[in-house]
Design a protein around this motif. Structure first.
Motif, PDB file in Angstrom:
ATOM      1  N   TRP A  64       0.858  -1.190   0.000  1.00 51.53           N
ATOM      2  CA  TRP A  64       0.000   0.000   0.000  1.00 51.53           C
ATOM      3  C   TRP A  64       0.893   1.239   0.000  1.00 51.53           C
ATOM      4  CZ3 TRP A  64      -5.377  -0.001   0.017  1.00 51.53           C
ATOM      5  CH2 TRP A  64      -5.980  -1.248   0.169  1.00 51.53           C
ATOM      6  N   ASP A  65       0.504   2.224  -0.797  1.00 46.59           N
ATOM      7  CA  ASP A  65       1.209   3.505  -0.820  1.00 46.59           C
ATOM      8  C   ASP A  65       0.372   4.562  -0.120  1.00 46.59           C
ATOM      9  OD1 ASP A  65       3.300   2.478  -2.270  1.00 46.59           O
ATOM     10  OD2 ASP A  65       2.572   3.215  -4.209  1.00 46.59           O
ATOM     11  N   ALA A  66       1.000   5.295   0.791  1.00 46.54           N
ATOM     12  CA  ALA A  66       0.369   6.516   1.297  1.00 46.54           C
ATOM     13  C   ALA A  66       0.645   7.592   0.254  1.00 46.54           C
ATOM     14  CB  ALA A  66       0.951   6.905   2.647  1.00 46.54           C
ATOM     15  N   GLU A  67      -0.395   8.013  -0.448  1.00 49.46           N
ATOM     16  CA  GLU A  67      -0.256   9.010  -1.496  1.00 49.46           C
ATOM     17  C   GLU A  67      -0.807  10.342  -0.999  1.00 49.46           C
ATOM     18  OE1 GLU A  67      -0.376   6.407  -5.587  1.00 49.46           O
ATOM     19  OE2 GLU A  67      -2.242   7.369  -4.955  1.00 49.46           O
ATOM     20  N   ILE A  68      -0.052  11.400  -1.278  1.00 51.62           N
ATOM     21  CA  ILE A  68      -0.431  12.742  -0.843  1.00 51.62           C
ATOM     22  C   ILE A  68      -0.703  13.579  -2.090  1.00 51.62           C
ATOM     23  CG2 ILE A  68       0.269  14.776   0.463  1.00 51.62           C
ATOM     24  CD1 ILE A  68       2.169  12.992   2.060  1.00 51.62           C
ATOM     25  N   LYS A  69      -1.796  14.308  -2.071  1.00 53.37           N
ATOM     26  CA  LYS A  69      -2.156  15.126  -3.229  1.00 53.37           C
ATOM     27  C   LYS A  69      -1.522  16.503  -3.122  1.00 53.37           C
ATOM     28  CE  LYS A  69      -6.026  16.200  -6.267  1.00 53.37           C
ATOM     29  NZ  LYS A  69      -7.496  16.165  -6.436  1.00 53.37           N
ATOM     30  N   SER A  70      -0.862  16.906  -4.200  1.00 56.11           N
ATOM     31  CA  SER A  70      -0.284  18.245  -4.308  1.00 56.11           C
ATOM     32  C   SER A  70      -0.699  18.808  -5.661  1.00 56.11           C
ATOM     33  CB  SER A  70       1.239  18.178  -4.184  1.00 56.11           C
ATOM     34  OG  SER A  70       1.802  17.523  -5.325  1.00 56.11           O
TER      35      SER A  70
END
Length: 647
Positions: free
Chosen positions: A362-368
């Motif tokens: 699982w990837d912790a993805e952050i929106k920018s």
């Protein structure tokens, strides 16, 4: 706070205030390499310090450090030499290089956005209509094509699965949808695999090949036995490591998000494969996360599902408790440093993108402003690495468990006639013996059957030619065993943090401009992570003010609170506040005439611009308590009235 994010102004502020800049910029710079300035370097170190406290200290992990230059043999064993690749294509005329999946992603996203603007321009509504009216800069792109619903849906399905395509599939998409170099409109070549490791040679002869490490994990795996013994052979346990890693990115872009040299923080949690529960699981099971499971992506959707970690584990969306526990801890860490929780999701890897060593990830993805970016990976690496290194070196990388009830069983064993076996096979004797002893019970049974019936057998044992073995050299007997200790190769759960990517996301999430003045930029770092905690501003000069200035800064710094002095009396107090807000400093102490006469100072909070006045030592203690997490600005306002706010 303004709502629209202007990346050009944001990046200009970062460069102007020397958060970070391209390395060797006076020589023209090198793509994918960056130097951190006074604010950026301390911000990164504070992030690492919070990470270390949150994980290493609170979870009682064993931290180590390892070599950057890694022998080729280690990375061959781990699979990186063969499989650590991305797909690359080139402009057929200019030879400009692209990472294939990023090229496809960029072009399709651009077409969808242009189609949206063109539809709005045609209807006279929305941002597209506004841009069409204005013309010039920001207008609807010339040649923008309105996509049919069917085509747009297909594009969105491709984007949802972009990480799941192999080289051949990317090549088919490039052909079918006429993906070209956006700058030249030239065609691009078929995607080819490109290994991302920087290779080198160790020593003056060049005979020993090596690589700059692509991850810190391998140094931890090869030292497993020492770590296990240091932990008094207790399982489960975790090792951790922070350090530089290197990847020769095909086309580094997007600032700190895709670079060639970067800092990683990696945890290797060693666990019994039969016992993947976690003793602290109850602490995180009720946390709700935004999940994007693999099956949702493979259906062509990017819609997240909000559910508790407990529910995700129970439904087997997340494979086991330990994996779920670390997803929860990752979430809490990112929230603690200031990541906007509404712009955070956990995306599961699809089958084709799963790393060669992982069974679930699982990837912790952050929106920018660049979209969703992987910042933390959390993989179940199973026993892949420890097994591979053990087989290659012959070193036992196993853990043991004392059994309450011994296991009694029968097994076939090899009994060698050493007097004849050695002279028969000479230099290959040891290798053949080890190969025979490593054979599974089924194969030993087949060899025993042949030896008993024919007196000889031929066996393939990893040598160039099959080995003929006769019954006078070897007998295979059934023996009874009693096992009081269970030996097993631990599985590994690995949270892996890209510090630079997290730092960049934090910068974007912390950035805003004042509502009444868009030229006044602010970084809203929380007091724990802010590089400079307190600004000290003397309004006047002279010995009396200097004594107070020295007392305040010395006391703060002695307590571990970084303080900055801005004594440029030629600038107004408002201007001095503004230029230090750009550095994200949460508090400012102002020294004025009342400091000399009554020992009073004002304390300003950055985001609200609220101020309070109190005794010097009281204000100092307030700042120290907030920085150390013992209090908050809201707590302070309950007992201290505010003065009029500055702008």
């Amino acid at each position: 706070m303004t709502k629209e994010f202007d990346r050009a102004v944001f990046e200009s502020t970062l460069t102007k205030r020397f958060f970070y800049v391209p390395s060797f910029s006076i020589y023209g710079g090198v793509a994918g390499l960056y130097d951190y300035g006074p604010i950026g370097s301390v911000l990164q170190q504070n992030l690492i310090n919070i990470w270390r406290k949150h994980f290493v200290i609170e979870e009682d992990m064993l931290e180590m450090d390892g070599a950057i230059i890694t022998p080729s043999e280690v990375l061959k064993t781990s699979g990186h030499v063969e499989k650590f690749t991305d797909y690359m294509c080139r402009d057929v005329k200019t030879n400009e290089v692209f990472r294939a999946d990023h090229l496809v992603e960029g072009i399709l996203e651009m077409r969808i956005e242009e189609s949206k603007l063109a539809k709005q321009a045609a209807s006279g509504e929305g941002a597209g209509a506004e841009k069409a009216k204005k013309g010039g800069k920001g207008k609807v792109p010339k040649g923008a094509v309105v996509l049919s619903e069917e085509v747009e849906k297909k594009y969105e399905e491709i984007l949802a699965q972009i990480d799941n395509f192999n080289g051949d599939q990317l090549g088919e998409i490039i052909k079918e949808y006429e993906i070209r170099n956006p700058a030249t409109n030239n065609e691009v070549t078929e995607p080819v695999a490109f290994n991302l490791m920087f290779d080198s040679s160790i020593g003056p002869t060049g005979n020993l090949k090596g690589y700059l490490r692509p991850e810190t994990a391998q140094a931890q795996f090869v030292n497993f036995q020492r770590l296990y013994e240091f932990n008094n052979k207790k399982m489960p346990f975790a090792s951790a490591m922070v350090g530089k890693s290197f990847r020769n990115e095909i086309s580094p872009r997007a600032g700190l998000l895709r670079v060639r040299e970067f800092t990683m923080a990696e945890i290797e949690h060693y666990v019994d494969p039969l016992k993947k529960d976690h003793p602290k699981y109850e602490e995180v099971k009720e946390i709700h996360l935004n999940f994007l499971p693999a099956e949702v992506q493979e259906s062509g959707s990017s819609t997240t599902v909000s559910m508790s970690i407990g529910e995700a584990v129970e439904k087997k969306i997340v494979n086991n408790q330990t994996l779920g526990y670390f997803l929860g801890r990752i979430y809490l860490f990112l929230a603690k440093i200031g990541i906007d929780e509404t712009r955070l999701r956990f995306r599961q890897h699809m089958s084709n993108e799963m790393a060669h060593y992982a069974t679930d990830c699982w990837d912790a993805e952050i929106k920018s402003s660049y979209g969703w970016v992987e910042c933390v990976g959390c993989a179940d690496r199973s026993a892949y690495d420890l097994t591979a290194h053990s087989r290659r070196t012959g070193v036992n990388l196993c853990a043991q468990e004392e059994l309450e009830i011994p296991i009694v069983y029968d097994a076939l064993v090899c009994v060698f006639n050493k007097r004849l076996f050695g002279p028969k096979f000479k230099q290959n004797a040891k290798k053949i013996q080890e190969a025979l002893e490593a054979l599974p019970q089924e194969q030993l049974a087949e060899i025993k059957k042949e030896l008993d019936s024919a007196g000889k057998c031929s066996a393939s044992l990893g040598l160039p030619e099959p080995v003929e073995i006769t019954s006078d050299l070897l007998t295979i007997e059934m023996q009874n065993f009693k096992k009081s200790v269970r030996e097993y190769t631990p599985n590994v759960i690995e949270p892996s943090f890209g510090i630079g990517r997290i730092l960049y996301s934090l910068l974007e999430h912390s950035y805003y401009t004042r509502p009444d003045d868009a030229s006044r930029t602010v970084f809203a770092f929380n007091p724990q992570i802010s590089p400079i905690k307190c600004l000290v501003l003397p309004l006047l000069t002279g010995p009396a003010f200097s004594a107070s200035l020295n007392h305040i800064t010395k006391t703060l710094r002695s307590a571990g609170v970084a303080a900055r002095i801005d004594d440029a009396s030629s600038a107004s107090i408002g201007r001095r506040y503004a230029r230090n807000d750009e550095l994200g400093i949460p508090f400012a102490i102002t020294i004025d005439q009342l400091t000399v006469s009554e020992n009073l100072v004002t304390l300003r909070e950055r985001d609200s611009c609220q101020q309070i006045r109190a005794n010097v030592d009281t204000i100092i203690n307030i700042v120290i308590d907030i920085v150390n997490g013992k209090s908050s600005w809201e707590d302070v306002l309950k007992s201290h009235p505010t003065l009029s706010s500055d702008s």
